[in-house]
Motif scaffolding. Structure first.
Motif, PDB file in Angstrom:
ATOM      1  N   MET A   1       0.846  -1.186   0.000  1.00 17.00           N
ATOM      2  CA  MET A   1       0.000   0.000   0.000  1.00 17.00           C
ATOM      3  C   MET A   1       0.881   1.234   0.000  1.00 17.00           C
ATOM      4  O   MET A   1       1.839   1.329   0.771  1.00 17.00           O
ATOM      5  N   ALA A   2       0.562   2.183  -0.867  1.00 15.26           N
ATOM      6  CA  ALA A   2       1.332   3.417  -0.959  1.00 15.26           C
ATOM      7  C   ALA A   2       0.395   4.591  -0.746  1.00 15.26           C
ATOM      8  O   ALA A   2      -0.654   4.678  -1.386  1.00 15.26           O
ATOM      9  N   GLY A   3       0.764   5.472   0.162  1.00 16.86           N
ATOM     10  CA  GLY A   3      -0.029   6.663   0.455  1.00 16.86           C
ATOM     11  C   GLY A   3       0.400   7.244   1.789  1.00 16.86           C
ATOM     12  O   GLY A   3       1.276   6.716   2.480  1.00 16.86           O
ATOM     13  N   PHE A   4      -0.246   8.323   2.153  1.00 15.78           N
ATOM     14  CA  PHE A   4       0.091   8.927   3.446  1.00 15.78           C
ATOM     15  C   PHE A   4      -1.111   9.708   3.963  1.00 15.78           C
ATOM     16  O   PHE A   4      -2.016  10.083   3.224  1.00 15.78           O
ATOM     17  N   LYS A   5      -1.071   9.936   5.284  1.00 17.68           N
ATOM     18  CA  LYS A   5      -2.116  10.699   5.958  1.00 17.68           C
ATOM     19  C   LYS A   5      -1.448  11.843   6.718  1.00 17.68           C
ATOM     20  O   LYS A   5      -0.441  11.650   7.395  1.00 17.68           O
ATOM     21  N   LEU A   6      -2.047  13.019   6.597  1.00 18.31           N
ATOM     22  CA  LEU A   6      -1.523  14.198   7.289  1.00 18.31           C
ATOM     23  C   LEU A   6      -2.641  14.755   8.166  1.00 18.31           C
ATOM     24  O   LEU A   6      -3.615  15.313   7.675  1.00 18.31           O
ATOM     25  N   ASN A   7      -2.542  14.540   9.480  1.00 16.31           N
ATOM     26  CA  ASN A   7      -3.561  15.057  10.399  1.00 16.31           C
ATOM     27  C   ASN A   7      -2.952  15.778  11.599  1.00 16.31           C
ATOM     28  O   ASN A   7      -3.654  16.081  12.557  1.00 16.31           O
ATOM     29  N   ARG A   8      -1.667  15.998  11.538  1.00 18.55           N
ATOM     30  CA  ARG A   8      -1.011  16.790  12.573  1.00 18.55           C
ATOM     31  C   ARG A   8      -0.043  17.746  11.894  1.00 18.55           C
ATOM     32  O   ARG A   8       0.803  17.321  11.112  1.00 18.55           O
ATOM     33  N   PHE A   9      -0.167  19.013  12.228  1.00 14.12           N
ATOM     34  CA  PHE A   9       0.613  20.037  11.556  1.00 14.12           C
ATOM     35  C   PHE A   9       1.539  20.722  12.557  1.00 14.12           C
ATOM     36  O   PHE A   9       1.145  21.039  13.682  1.00 14.12           O
ATOM     37  N   VAL A 580      -5.732   9.611  -5.979  1.00 16.28           N
ATOM     38  CA  VAL A 580      -6.899  10.144  -5.277  1.00 16.28           C
ATOM     39  C   VAL A 580      -6.448  10.809  -3.978  1.00 16.28           C
ATOM     40  O   VAL A 580      -5.359  10.534  -3.461  1.00 16.28           O
ATOM     41  N   ALA A 581      -7.344  11.637  -3.456  1.00 21.24           N
ATOM     42  CA  ALA A 581      -7.076  12.298  -2.178  1.00 21.24           C
ATOM     43  C   ALA A 581      -8.391  12.589  -1.481  1.00 21.24           C
ATOM     44  O   ALA A 581      -9.465  12.622  -2.107  1.00 21.24           O
ATOM     45  N   GLN A 582      -8.298  12.770  -0.172  1.00 20.65           N
ATOM     46  CA  GLN A 582      -9.470  13.088   0.642  1.00 20.65           C
ATOM     47  C   GLN A 582      -9.064  14.157   1.655  1.00 20.65           C
ATOM     48  O   GLN A 582      -8.026  14.048   2.309  1.00 20.65           O
ATOM     49  N   TYR A 633       7.412  14.461  -3.248  1.00 18.49           N
ATOM     50  CA  TYR A 633       6.217  15.282  -3.338  1.00 18.49           C
ATOM     51  C   TYR A 633       6.252  16.394  -2.272  1.00 18.49           C
ATOM     52  O   TYR A 633       6.912  16.274  -1.237  1.00 18.49           O
ATOM     53  N   ARG A 634       5.495  17.430  -2.538  1.00 22.97           N
ATOM     54  CA  ARG A 634       5.359  18.541  -1.593  1.00 22.97           C
ATOM     55  C   ARG A 634       3.929  19.057  -1.685  1.00 22.97           C
ATOM     56  O   ARG A 634       3.353  19.150  -2.766  1.00 22.97           O
ATOM     57  N   LEU A 635       3.353  19.394  -0.521  1.00 20.91           N
ATOM     58  CA  LEU A 635       1.991  19.913  -0.449  1.00 20.91           C
ATOM     59  C   LEU A 635       2.018  21.360   0.032  1.00 20.91           C
ATOM     60  O   LEU A 635       2.820  21.728   0.899  1.00 20.91           O
ATOM     61  N   LYS A 636       1.123  22.154  -0.508  1.00 24.06           N
ATOM     62  CA  LYS A 636       0.996  23.536  -0.068  1.00 24.06           C
ATOM     63  C   LYS A 636      -0.476  23.833   0.174  1.00 24.06           C
ATOM     64  O   LYS A 636      -1.319  23.604  -0.693  1.00 24.06           O
ATOM     65  N   LEU A 637      -0.779  24.318   1.377  1.00 32.60           N
ATOM     66  CA  LEU A 637      -2.139  24.619   1.777  1.00 32.60           C
ATOM     67  C   LEU A 637      -2.246  26.104   2.083  1.00 32.60           C
ATOM     68  O   LEU A 637      -1.329  26.697   2.672  1.00 32.60           O
ATOM     69  N   ALA A 638      -3.378  26.699   1.735  1.00 38.36           N
ATOM     70  CA  ALA A 638      -3.612  28.111   2.031  1.00 38.36           C
ATOM     71  C   ALA A 638      -5.094  28.317   2.247  1.00 38.36           C
ATOM     72  O   ALA A 638      -5.923  27.757   1.521  1.00 38.36           O
ATOM     73  N   GLY A 639      -5.426  29.110   3.268  1.00 38.15           N
ATOM     74  CA  GLY A 639      -6.834  29.380   3.508  1.00 38.15           C
ATOM     75  C   GLY A 639      -7.106  29.815   4.923  1.00 38.15           C
ATOM     76  O   GLY A 639      -6.200  30.126   5.703  1.00 38.15           O
ATOM     77  N   THR A 640      -8.393  29.830   5.270  1.00 39.39           N
ATOM     78  CA  THR A 640      -8.836  30.209   6.607  1.00 39.39           C
ATOM     79  C   THR A 640      -9.797  29.160   7.126  1.00 39.39           C
ATOM     80  O   THR A 640     -10.506  28.503   6.359  1.00 39.39           O
ATOM     81  N   GLY A 641      -9.807  29.009   8.453  1.00 34.97           N
ATOM     82  CA  GLY A 641     -10.664  28.014   9.079  1.00 34.97           C
ATOM     83  C   GLY A 641      -9.836  26.938   9.754  1.00 34.97           C
ATOM     84  O   GLY A 641      -8.837  27.232  10.431  1.00 34.97           O
ATOM     85  N   ARG A 642     -10.221  25.672   9.537  1.00 35.35           N
ATOM     86  CA  ARG A 642      -9.511  24.534  10.140  1.00 35.35           C
ATOM     87  C   ARG A 642      -9.221  23.501   9.054  1.00 35.35           C
ATOM     88  O   ARG A 642     -10.145  22.972   8.434  1.00 35.35           O
ATOM     89  N   PHE A 643      -7.967  23.211   8.850  1.00 38.23           N
ATOM     90  CA  PHE A 643      -7.599  22.101   7.967  1.00 38.23           C
ATOM     91  C   PHE A 643      -7.280  20.930   8.892  1.00 38.23           C
ATOM     92  O   PHE A 643      -6.260  20.901   9.575  1.00 38.23           O
ATOM     93  N   GLU A 645      -7.555  17.265   8.162  1.00 43.37           N
ATOM     94  CA  GLU A 645      -6.900  16.017   7.746  1.00 43.37           C
ATOM     95  C   GLU A 645      -6.821  15.944   6.228  1.00 43.37           C
ATOM     96  O   GLU A 645      -7.706  16.424   5.512  1.00 43.37           O
ATOM     97  N   LEU A 646      -5.731  15.313   5.757  1.00 41.07           N
ATOM     98  CA  LEU A 646      -5.549  15.051   4.328  1.00 41.07           C
ATOM     99  C   LEU A 646      -5.031  13.625   4.170  1.00 41.07           C
ATOM    100  O   LEU A 646      -4.084  13.217   4.864  1.00 41.07           O
TER     101      LEU A 646
END
Length: 658
Positions: A1-9, A580-582, A633-643, A645-646
């Protein structure tokens, strides 16, 4: 299985190379709040007030009345409990000053009225003169006479008598005939007693000088008797003499002090000396100097050394009201020695040096400030009194200081020092054994009970008498610190908000940042939109205020400001194409997926943007583009509110198992 979860920043680690960062660390973190583990944004700051000037110094006691100065000012509240004058004290605005801290300064500006702190010492010694004795006569005294014949210390034929007054101090009388029971060798004696008509106090009780009943009596008055020559009726003349005997003379010293409209008393004048007697009044001429800048002088208090004593203390004898007058004032001292009981306590109560800076209020009502390499302390709960004997000198010039525990920490051009003590006369200053000079007066703060200050090598943390660079070294090496902030070290300023250290430059020399120190590794975010020339944290309102131009802001108030977070480089065991992503978010965010691929034109490997996704509140599944593979890979997030989990995977089946 290949993938990752990001839920702590987490935040920035400038000291760590990008490829060695942890999965939750960031290579870019701007306006991020990591206090909750997930990614949130900060707010842009609430424009609270439009000030009347562009300040370099701020102060508020209650978050309602604000003072702002165009000079670099330190201000503290009066240490007096229930101060009826509602005073504050501040340094840096052309002197060490005191003013009403409530006032009407809703839109800032310096206090509308202020005074230099302290009460000046009178420059002129009192001019003294012993007053001439007051004559005793029938107009001002009740006088009685008694006569007796005396022999061998025994009185015979004692009786009241009424001599004839010959003037203010001379009387004539004829003694009664000697009785048969009186020795023929007895001699005549007259006794004179006088009390003041004004208060019935006794002036004297005297016998003529030939009587043994005078004993060793001494004083201002004496009674002399002579037989009138050639008088066939045997009359006598009695003279009341007034003079001070050498044995009764004493030298007294007098001083006087000023008392201002706050009721504060200053140091005494140079002393004046006079030779007098305990029973003679003294005229005291005191001068009210021409005083400008200080609170008005309302009283002159007179002090003198006690009668017949070797004690060096001065004791209070009276007060002159001088609020509406000027020049020379005269006081008459008729106070008896036994009435002296209040000693002079303001001998060392000198005004502070008007060039002092860096004002702090220590525990136990002590104010502290510095000048060069000197630490100055006030008397406890007497902010106008700064005895020179309390001054402590340090090896090098002082840079900054902050109250901590029962004392303070001061930084210098060489080492930090710990200031401790419960009273100004017992203060000790001890060097903390770390070779780190302070870089800026304002780059020092207490964060979660730990003193932190900026040095040339990074952030120094002080706990008790021990110092360490470890807290700062989680984020910066010496080289990284100097590269990022070296140009702004002298203008660096610290503020504390919600347990986090906010660091900025009053000159805008570097990008501001905020660090949250905790039991883990801590988190750091840049604040690229934050700018201020000065700041003030109010303990009473628990708010961090700062000035940008002539506008006063409340930190992290107002509207949301977009956060930007870029992940560390994620290195995979083999090249893959994520399909895919969630994402689970609240608010509005955008996601960018970057892959490290070969540029077909140049042949060089580089990061290329492969996908952008707009995310609104809720859970969203979405597909990622194909046609390439990459192991970085590299991810970039921008916005307001609460992110929150990815999840990223090659297929939805793999996504559900992450």
């Amino acid at each position: 299985m290949a993938g990752f979860k990001l839920n702590r920043f987490s935040g920035l680690r400038p000291r760590i190379p990008e490829s060695l960062l942890g999965d939750s660390d960031a290579t870019v973190a701007q306006n991020c709040d990591f206090a909750y583990g997930e990614l949130r944004n900060t707010k842009g700051g609430w424009a609270y007030l439009s000030l009347t000037n562009t300040p370099a110094g701020l102060y508020t006691d209650d978050g309602l009345t604000f003072f702002s100065w165009t000079a670099d000012v330190n201000a503290v509240r009066s240490p007096l409990a229930n101060d009826t004058f509602n005073r504050m004290y501040y340094t840096g605005d052309n002197g060490f000053k005191v003013a009403n801290r409530l006032g009407t300064r809703i839109n800032g500006g310096a206090p509308s009225s202020s005074y230099l702190v302290g009460v000046p010492r009178p420059t002129v010694a009192p001019v003294l003169s012993a007053l001439p004795p007051m004559p005793v006569n029938a107009s001002n005294a009740n006088i009685t006479f008694r006569f007796h014949w005396e022999y061998g210390g025994i009185k015979y034929q004692e009786q009241a008598i009424a001599p004839t007054a010959q003037g203010d101090a001379t009387y004539r009388f004829t003694p009664p005939a000697i009785a048969a029971s009186t020795p023929a060798t007895a001699f005549p004696v007259l006794r004179m007693t006088a009390t003041w008509k004004s208060d019935s106090s006794q002036i004297f009780d005297l016998y003529t000088g030939n009587s043994s009943f005078n004993g060793a009596a001494s004083g201002l008055y004496s009674l002399d008797m002579t037989k009138d020559a050639g008088d066939t009726t045997t009359t006598y003349t009695v003279t009341l003499a007034m003079s001070v005997k050498e044995s009764d003379k004493e030298t007294r010293a007098y001083v006087y002090t000023y008392v201002n409209t706050y009721g504060e008393e200053g140091p005494p004048s140079p002393p004046g000396l006079v030779t007098t007697s305990p029973i003679i009044g003294v005229s005291v001429n005191a001068v009210k100097d021409a005083i400008t800048g200080y609170a008005p002088i309302k009283e002159i208090r007179i002090y003198r050394t006690p009668t017949g004593s070797t004690i060096a203390d001065y004791f209070y004898v009276g007060t002159l009201g001088v609020l509406s007058g000027s020049g020379t004032f005269i006081f008459t001292d008729n106070v008896k020695g036994e009435m002296l009981n209040e000693s002079l306590s303001s001998t060392e109560y000198y005004p502070p040096n008007q060039a002092l800076t860096g004002l702090m209020q220590l525990p136990n009502g002590i104010l502290c400030a510095w000048l060069g390499n000197e630490l100055h302390f006030s008397e406890a709960y007497k902010p106008w009194a700064w005895p020179p004997k309390y001054v402590k000198t340090l090896p090098t010039n002082i840079v900054g200081g902050i109250v901590h525990g029962s004392g303070a920490v001061v930084t210098t051009r060489s080492h930090p020092h710990l200031v401790s003590g419960v009273s100004p006369d017992s203060m000790t200053v001890s060097k903390i054994n770390v070779d780190q000079a302070g870089s800026s007066k304002w780059a020092i703060a207490v964060v979660d009970g730990v003193v932190m200050y900026a040095s040339n090598d990074g952030l120094v943390a002080l706990t008790g008498a021990s110092a360490s660079l470890m807290q700062g070294q989680k984020f910066f090496t010496r080289e990284v610190w100097r590269q990022r902030y070296g140009a702004g070290l002298s203008s660096m300023r610290f503020a504390v908000w919600d347990g986090r250290l906010v660091v900025f430059s009053s000159s805008g020399a570097f990008t501001p940042f905020m660090i949250r120190f905790d039991e883990a590794d801590g988190t750091m975010t840049d604040l690229p939109t934050f700018a201020a020339q000065c700041a003030f944290v109010s303990p009473l309102s628990d708010q961090f205020y700062y000035a940008r131009g002539n506008t006063l802001h409340q930190f992290n108030g107002g509207t949301d400001i977009a956060a930007t977070w870029q992940s560390a480089e994620r290195v995979l065991p083999r090249p893959l194409n994520f399909g895919v992503a969630q994402a689970l978010v609240e608010g509005n965010w955008s996601l960018e997926l970057w892959a490290y691929v070969k540029n077909p034109t140049t042949g060089a490997f580089e990061y290329q943007l492969k996908h952008t996704e707009a995310l609104a509140g809720g859970l969203k599944n979405f597909r990622l583009p194909g046609g390439y593979e990459s192991d970085r890979y590299r991810l970039k997030l921008a916005g307001t509110g609460r992110f929150r989990e990815l999840r990223v995977a090659q297929s939805f089946r793999e996504l559900s198992s992450l």
